[in-house]
Scaffold this motif. Structure first.
Motif, PDB file in Angstrom:
ATOM      1  N   ILE A 155       0.835  -1.203   0.000  1.00 42.39           N
ATOM      2  CA  ILE A 155       0.000   0.000   0.000  1.00 42.39           C
ATOM      3  C   ILE A 155       0.870   1.253   0.000  1.00 42.39           C
ATOM      4  N   ALA A 156       1.999   1.211   0.709  1.00 41.50           N
ATOM      5  CA  ALA A 156       2.891   2.375   0.773  1.00 41.50           C
ATOM      6  C   ALA A 156       3.407   2.761  -0.607  1.00 41.50           C
ATOM      7  N   ARG A 157       3.529   1.784  -1.505  1.00 40.80           N
ATOM      8  CA  ARG A 157       4.010   2.086  -2.857  1.00 40.80           C
ATOM      9  C   ARG A 157       3.103   3.089  -3.571  1.00 40.80           C
ATOM     10  N   ALA A 158       1.813   3.040  -3.255  1.00 39.84           N
ATOM     11  CA  ALA A 158       0.861   3.928  -3.932  1.00 39.84           C
ATOM     12  C   ALA A 158       1.074   5.384  -3.557  1.00 39.84           C
ATOM     13  N   LEU A 159       1.738   5.609  -2.448  1.00 43.69           N
ATOM     14  CA  LEU A 159       1.903   6.972  -1.952  1.00 43.69           C
ATOM     15  C   LEU A 159       3.201   7.617  -2.425  1.00 43.69           C
ATOM     16  N   THR A 160       3.953   6.917  -3.279  1.00 40.35           N
ATOM     17  CA  THR A 160       5.247   7.440  -3.715  1.00 40.35           C
ATOM     18  C   THR A 160       5.180   8.189  -5.035  1.00 40.35           C
ATOM     19  N   VAL A 161       4.058   8.107  -5.730  1.00 40.76           N
ATOM     20  CA  VAL A 161       3.954   8.730  -7.050  1.00 40.76           C
ATOM     21  C   VAL A 161       2.747   9.650  -7.104  1.00 40.76           C
ATOM     22  N   ASP A 162       2.733  10.486  -8.122  1.00 39.17           N
ATOM     23  CA  ASP A 162       1.582  11.356  -8.375  1.00 39.17           C
ATOM     24  C   ASP A 162       0.535  10.532  -9.125  1.00 39.17           C
ATOM     25  N   ALA A 163      -0.219   9.745  -8.372  1.00 36.65           N
ATOM     26  CA  ALA A 163      -1.125   8.777  -8.974  1.00 36.65           C
ATOM     27  C   ALA A 163      -2.381   9.448  -9.524  1.00 36.65           C
ATOM     28  N   LYS A 164      -2.827   8.957 -10.683  1.00 36.33           N
ATOM     29  CA  LYS A 164      -4.121   9.346 -11.229  1.00 36.33           C
ATOM     30  C   LYS A 164      -5.190   8.324 -10.867  1.00 36.33           C
ATOM     31  N   ALA A 165      -4.792   7.045 -10.826  1.00 38.41           N
ATOM     32  CA  ALA A 165      -5.705   5.983 -10.434  1.00 38.41           C
ATOM     33  C   ALA A 165      -4.916   4.927  -9.664  1.00 38.41           C
ATOM     34  N   VAL A 166      -5.507   4.429  -8.591  1.00 37.37           N
ATOM     35  CA  VAL A 166      -4.883   3.387  -7.781  1.00 37.37           C
ATOM     36  C   VAL A 166      -5.821   2.188  -7.736  1.00 37.37           C
ATOM     37  N   ILE A 167      -5.293   1.016  -8.049  1.00 38.34           N
ATOM     38  CA  ILE A 167      -6.078  -0.211  -8.066  1.00 38.34           C
ATOM     39  C   ILE A 167      -5.744  -1.025  -6.828  1.00 38.34           C
ATOM     40  N   PHE A 168      -6.749  -1.278  -5.992  1.00 37.25           N
ATOM     41  CA  PHE A 168      -6.592  -2.102  -4.805  1.00 37.25           C
ATOM     42  C   PHE A 168      -7.245  -3.456  -5.077  1.00 37.25           C
ATOM     43  N   ASP A 193      -7.687  14.056  -2.887  1.00 43.53           N
ATOM     44  CA  ASP A 193      -6.714  14.615  -3.831  1.00 43.53           C
ATOM     45  C   ASP A 193      -7.135  14.419  -5.286  1.00 43.53           C
ATOM     46  N   GLY A 194      -8.331  13.864  -5.505  1.00 42.53           N
ATOM     47  CA  GLY A 194      -8.849  13.681  -6.860  1.00 42.53           C
ATOM     48  C   GLY A 194      -8.378  12.414  -7.550  1.00 42.53           C
ATOM     49  N   VAL A 195      -7.759  11.501  -6.793  1.00 46.23           N
ATOM     50  CA  VAL A 195      -7.305  10.240  -7.368  1.00 46.23           C
ATOM     51  C   VAL A 195      -8.499   9.299  -7.539  1.00 46.23           C
ATOM     52  N   GLY A 196      -8.550   8.616  -8.663  1.00 46.52           N
ATOM     53  CA  GLY A 196      -9.588   7.607  -8.867  1.00 46.52           C
ATOM     54  C   GLY A 196      -9.154   6.283  -8.258  1.00 46.52           C
ATOM     55  N   ILE A 197     -10.062   5.596  -7.570  1.00 49.94           N
ATOM     56  CA  ILE A 197      -9.753   4.337  -6.896  1.00 49.94           C
ATOM     57  C   ILE A 197     -10.562   3.213  -7.543  1.00 49.94           C
ATOM     58  N   ILE A 198      -9.865   2.160  -7.956  1.00 43.97           N
ATOM     59  CA  ILE A 198     -10.536   0.922  -8.378  1.00 43.97           C
ATOM     60  C   ILE A 198     -10.369  -0.066  -7.241  1.00 43.97           C
ATOM     61  N   TYR A 199     -11.488  -0.549  -6.716  1.00 46.55           N
ATOM     62  CA  TYR A 199     -11.467  -1.386  -5.516  1.00 46.55           C
ATOM     63  C   TYR A 199     -12.049  -2.756  -5.850  1.00 46.55           C
ATOM     64  N   ILE A 200     -11.190  -3.766  -5.841  1.00 46.60           N
ATOM     65  CA  ILE A 200     -11.605  -5.135  -6.137  1.00 46.60           C
ATOM     66  C   ILE A 200     -11.683  -5.909  -4.829  1.00 46.60           C
ATOM     67  N   SER A 201     -12.852  -6.415  -4.512  1.00 45.20           N
ATOM     68  CA  SER A 201     -13.029  -7.152  -3.258  1.00 45.20           C
ATOM     69  C   SER A 201     -14.256  -8.040  -3.365  1.00 45.20           C
ATOM     70  N   HIS A 202     -14.224  -9.157  -2.623  1.00 47.68           N
ATOM     71  CA  HIS A 202     -15.393 -10.015  -2.510  1.00 47.68           C
ATOM     72  C   HIS A 202     -16.169  -9.702  -1.235  1.00 47.68           C
ATOM     73  N   ARG A 203     -15.690  -8.759  -0.431  1.00 43.37           N
ATOM     74  CA  ARG A 203     -16.317  -8.471   0.859  1.00 43.37           C
ATOM     75  C   ARG A 203     -17.377  -7.392   0.690  1.00 43.37           C
ATOM     76  N   MET A 204     -18.609  -7.836   0.700  1.00 43.63           N
ATOM     77  CA  MET A 204     -19.719  -6.932   0.419  1.00 43.63           C
ATOM     78  C   MET A 204     -19.799  -5.776   1.414  1.00 43.63           C
ATOM     79  N   GLU A 205     -19.493  -6.058   2.699  1.00 47.65           N
ATOM     80  CA  GLU A 205     -19.606  -4.990   3.686  1.00 47.65           C
ATOM     81  C   GLU A 205     -18.650  -3.851   3.372  1.00 47.65           C
ATOM     82  N   GLU A 206     -17.465  -4.169   2.825  1.00 46.75           N
ATOM     83  CA  GLU A 206     -16.517  -3.127   2.445  1.00 46.75           C
ATOM     84  C   GLU A 206     -17.007  -2.374   1.211  1.00 46.75           C
ATOM     85  N   ILE A 207     -17.511  -3.105   0.244  1.00 51.25           N
ATOM     86  CA  ILE A 207     -18.011  -2.487  -0.986  1.00 51.25           C
ATOM     87  C   ILE A 207     -19.075  -1.447  -0.663  1.00 51.25           C
ATOM     88  N   PHE A 208     -20.016  -1.811   0.187  1.00 53.15           N
ATOM     89  CA  PHE A 208     -21.113  -0.897   0.490  1.00 53.15           C
ATOM     90  C   PHE A 208     -20.714   0.190   1.483  1.00 53.15           C
TER      91      PHE A 208
END
Length: 503
Positions: A155-168, A193-208
């Protein structure tokens, strides 16, 4: 968000592998400051779509846009340079290197003559780690960290660049509840900060809880996008699997038999102490507790991976000594481990060979393994568990996480154990496959197996168990029947507040 342009847009993506069309004209867009869930069953195409985005796979058709620019992703470094950052489910870290070296791998700060600026590297890394509120520093060797802390390095890797989109990709699979809170705070900061997040998970409680919209894939095809606030779990599930899902508990309609496994006063140093329980034929006994409760360590002892410091293990009333997995297997004990990649599979081998690995000697005809018998075993459990693969020759490493887990379960079921121990049976598995595995565990109990299920998910342990052993800090706090257990009483017990009660 409606007036903004997407930070990332994939249009009509097609990807074909030998024997399977993994993506069939899929379109997907994420807006600035949006948390956009990507959902689907294992094998639906989620990982393939993200690998196309990251340049790991080249699409056979379609276009990728970052902002207004049409781009071609030649590889992961190019994707990162364009502001697309991945947080992978399956860790991709170099264990022998430090945390700092892993976070800035390929981008280490330099002094004159190309020398690494170690002081600057440590300062930059520690500044990022401070945001994540972790208990290690830049110089820590990654191999010395727990799986959960290694995930925090990803996760720390995502904070090292000027990200436009981060995929979890399944970012909370190995995290404690406290670490999840930190992760969700990081995601909120990226959103701000206006970054777009793609969130892949099977955990419905997190999704909602954290997403704005949900896009669904099924069999490589786009099924639609819904606003999270305007839908519910049942509707999303039906889009994912194409049918309604029965989430009611599979009630037992069979007799509970004799005691197959009994543990008396079992201890293993400081890991767990004076543990007592029993598992009867025809029942599922769930083990529930916080991280460090000792559940997995008990399973490893029963399977011969750890030597107990005290206590007895009895099978069918007879005390046994188990010093190795071979001893356990010979006595009818099988373990589906928590870490499927590290402990359950040989990723470079094909599906058939993984499925039959523990019984190769029994399948020999003279000096050769009977290939027909191996294929028959694989075919039986592929159909039974709905394992999605073009065929037995496919390398296990090329399967989705959920299908890899099914291979592990099938491998041990094919041994016909009398005691089946399953540690986190549905971690990283979609809701449809999860329901199938829950049903399978209940069916195995009905067939006379003694089943132990270790799970960190309360709904799961409540759903499949006839009895639940609640553990806290290496001790059994209480054993509940399915009729008497409540969520409140279970939480109280695993928090160390319950009264000790004999199993």
């Amino acid at each position: 968000m409606t007036d903004a342009k997407p930070v990332l847009h994939l249009e009509d993506i097609v990807k074909t592998f030998p024997g399977v069309r993994a993506l069939d004209g899929v379109s997907f867009a994420v807006m600035p400051g949006e948390v956009h869930a990507l959902m689907g069953e294992n094998g639906a195409g989620k990982s393939t779509l993200m690998k196309v985005l990251g340049g790991i796979h080249q699409p056979d058709g379609g276009d990728i846009f970052v902002g207004d620019d049409k781009v071609t992703m030649a590889g992961p470094l190019e994707a990162k340079a364009k502001g697309i950052v991945f947080i992978h489910q399956e860790l991709s870290l170099a264990e022998e290197l430090s945390v700092a070296e892993n976070i800035y791998l390929g981008e280490l700060p330099r002094k004159s003559l190309g020398r690494v600026d170690w002081a600057k590297l440590a300062d930059q890394t520690n500044a990022i780690l401070k945001k994540l509120n972790v208990g290690f520093d830049a110089r820590t060797r990654v191999g010395d960290l727990s799986i959960a802390n290694q995930q925090m390095v990803e996760i720390a890797r995502a904070l090292t660049v000027d990200a436009k989109a981060v995929i979890f990709d399944e970012p909370t699979a190995s995290l404690t509840d406290a670490e999840k809170v930190v992760l969700f705070d990081v995601i909120a900061d990226l959103q701000a900060d206006g970054v777009g997040i793609i969130y892949i998970s099977h955990r419905m409680e997190e999704i909602f809880k954290i997403t704005d919209r949900i896009s669904i894939l099924r069999d490589g095809q786009y099924q639609g996008t819904v606003v999270t606030a305007d839908t519910d779990e049942e509707s999303v599930t039906q889009m994912m699997i194409g049918r309604k899902l029965d989430l009611s508990r599979n009630a037992s309609h069979h007799e509970i038999g004799d005691i197959a496994l009994q543990v008396r006063g079992l201890s293993c140093g400081k890991l767990y102490q004076d543990v007592n329980f029993e598992v009867r034929r025809g029942e599922v006994v769930g083990f529930y507790g916080l991280v460090g409760a000792g559940r997995t360590e008990i399973a490893e002892t029963l399977f011969g991976l750890r030597d107990p410091s005290a206590g007895q293990i009895l099978l069918d009333g007879e005390e046994v000594r188990i010093h190795s997995p071979a001893d356990a297997i010979a006595r009818g004990i099988s373990l589906v481990p928590e870490d499927r990649k590290g402990q359950g599979l040989v990723l470079g081998m094909n599906c058939r060979d993984n499925m039959t690995l523990p019984q190769v000697e029994d399948l020999k005809t003279g000096p050769f393994v009977a290939e027909g018998a191996e294929i028959a075993i694989f075919d039986q459990y592929r159909d039974r568990l709905d394992i999605r693969t073009p065929g037995w020759k496919q390398k296990v490493g090329n399967l989705s996480g959920g299908n890899q887990q099914k291979i592990v379960i099938g491998k041990w079921l094919s041994m016909h154990p009398s005691v089946l121990i399953v540690d986190e049976p549905t971690r990283g598995i979609d809701v449809g496959s999860k329901s199938e595995i829950h049903k399978l565990l209940r069916e195995l109990a009905a067939q006379g197996y003694a089943v132990m299920v270790i799970s960190s998910e309360m709904p799961e342990v409540l759903h499949v168990s006839d009895r639940i052993v609640a553990m806290y800090s290496g001790k059994v706090m209480r054993t509940f029947t399915s009729e008497e257990v409540t969520e409140d009483s279970l939480i109280q017990a695993i928090s160390g507040l319950g009264d000790n009660q004999a199993a």
